[in-house]
Design an enzyme around this catalytic site. Structure first.
Site: not given
Ligand SMILES: *Cc1c(COP(=O)(O)O)cnc(C)c1O
Length: 469
Positions: A112
């Site tokens: 993120k």
């Molecule tokens: C947010 C997150 C995801 C999922 O991301 P999407 O936006 O649902 O595709 C997967 N793994 C981790 C570690 C995350 O923080």
């Protein structure tokens, strides 16, 4: 570039306004009116560029008309300069033609950061031009909160309020949020659960009068800028592995369909991608759609991969919009069905169209731990549980051994020690150097009752660099 709503009834916006918008006024999500398309020659000419320069080329058309080239270049260089690894998103080989794209070398150790480090800087740039301030409110069960706070901590024009359920997030995740100190950073522990936090965010967006005219901005993955930033690393991975001269497959651990939707866009922008694998945990609404054309709300199960624990998948609407020939009225009708009856199927030919590109798998906690152990034994690499789900799905759904398979490595294993412990490997992940003293750092957090009025009063009382609005 102009952006339109997936439900067809909201005004088109430019990039700057889309950045500051949450949902469209008709309840839809914003998508680009026309996707830029690159030729294979153009993509090939980007081989060898540093990450931030590649990012400039891929994202430039999306911000055109809103952010000047020189400003955008500077912002991208700063954004990806904070990553700890020189390659920003390095690839690590696990097996024959199988790779993990490590997206966890940013400040909070999860993918993120790629989007939220950029979002914070873009917001500050646009707001300083306009002479405005905004308030961000978000709810988190872990990853999003720390990445959003890290992304906004240096913003002059943003106050950020992140709510988490009191005593219900892991200590590493809590400390990653509460040890970031600044007069524009506000951590709130709510005496309730994650849904309570999310409901209060929703209610605050619906009626913003408590903010006395200050605008509220969304940082969850409905924000277009987050999707945009995630497109870049698909190009980056492909260029390292022989693309665009050859095609690749990607396996993506996902809950809200954000990360994998970015891969779908990369393909539509001209990058040869022949398979996208939707890898979910037991919360498998996306798998049920891809495998059986059923988009039906289920129960919510807590799992070892909590960042994918969702009941509905917010960005899936963006794919549905394309599958329905970008007919906003059709999407509005489907979503109304979903709200009233809890589910829908799409017409067969539309579903078949999606299946040409997408495969899917739902992976249980047991299988997740099995995969962590298996990969550790075979390679010495420790996977986080989300990434392990991606690896499992890649191995079960792969269509061609001749094409490189890239699994998105979404988090560092140190963030999810429970899964690693359960996998019973003889090593526990260590905090990387820049977080080594996390457990000694000062924490700052306000505990509030599960009460909308109390939360809104707190936001109004502190929304201007800690002072009242
Ligand atoms: C947010 C997150 C995801 C999922 O991301 P999407 O936006 O649902 O595709 C997967 N793994 C981790 C570690 C995350 O923080």
């Amino acid at each position: 570039m102009r952006y339109i709503s997936t439900r067809g009834q909201a005004p088109a916006l430019n990039f700057e306004d889309v950045l500051l918008a949450g949902l469209a006024t008709d309840g839809g999500l914003y998508v680009p009116e026309n996707l830029p398309r690159f030729t294979l020659e153009e993509i090939a000419s980007w081989a060898g560029l540093p990450y931030h320069e590649l990012a400039f080329r891929v994202m430039r058309p999306f911000v055109a008309g809103s952010i000047a080239d020189a400003d955008f270049k500077r912002i991208l260089e700063e954004t990806y300069g904070v990553f700890e690894h020189a390659a920003v998103a390095p690839l690590r080989q696990l097996n024959g033609n199988e790779w993990v794209l490590e997206l966890f070398h940013g400040p909070t150790l999860a993918f993120k950061d790629f989007a939220l480090q950029l979002l914070g800087r873009l917001l500050d740039h646009v707001l300083s031009k306009r002479g405005e301030r905004v308030v961000i409110m978000g709810a988190t069960s872990g990853d999003t909160g720390s990445a959003a706070i890290e992304g906004c901590k240096a913003c002059e024009h943003v106050d950020i309020f992140i709510m988490h359920p009191h005593q219900r997030v892991s200590e590493v995740q809590r400390r990653q949020m509460t040890t970031l100190l600044g007069d524009n950073i506000h951590n709130i522990a709510i005496e309730g659960n994650f849904d309570d936090c999310q409901e209060m965010v929703k209610a605050s967006f619906a009626d913003q009068s408590f903010l006395k005219g200050t605008r509220l901005v969304a940082v969850n993955s409905i924000n277009w800028a987050r999707i945009m930033a995630q497109i870049v690393y698909y190009f980056h991975a492909a260029l390292q592995l022989g693309g665009p001269a050859r095609s690749l497959a990607f396996s993506v651990p996902t809950g809200n369909f954000g990360d994998i939707f970015a891969g779908y866009l990369a393909r539509n922008m001209g990058l040869p991608i022949s398979q996208l694998i939707v890898a979910t945990n037991r919360n498998d609404i996306l798998h049920r759609f891809m495998s059986g054309n059923q988009y039906v709300k289920g129960d919510l199960y807590p799992t070892l991969s909590p960042s994918m624990d969702i009941m509905v998948s917010s960005n899936f609407e963006r794919l549905l919009f394309d599958l329905h020939g970008r007919n906003g009225a059709a999407i509005a009708a489907l979503m109304a069905d979903f709200r009233s009856g809890g589910g829908f199927s799409v017409e067969d030919d539309r579903w078949t169209e999606a299946r040409k590109l997408f495969d899917s798998l739902a992976v249980s906690d047991e299988q997740t731990c099995e995969t962590i152990a298996e990969v550790y034994k075979a390679t010495g690499e420790l996977l986080d549980p989300h990434t392990a789900i991606g690896v499992r799905a890649a191995r079960e759904c792969r269509r061609s051994l001749a094409l490189p398979m890239v699994v998105l490595g979404t988090a560092h294993p140190v963030k999810f020690p429970e899964a690693v412990e359960r996998a019973a490997v003889d090593q526990s992940p260590a905090l990387p150097p820049h977080l080594a003293d996390l457990f000694e750092r000062e924490e700052r957090c306000t505990v509030l009752a599960n009460d909308l009025q109390a939360v809104q009063a707190f936001v109004a009382g502190h929304g201007n660099r800690g002072k009242p609005l």
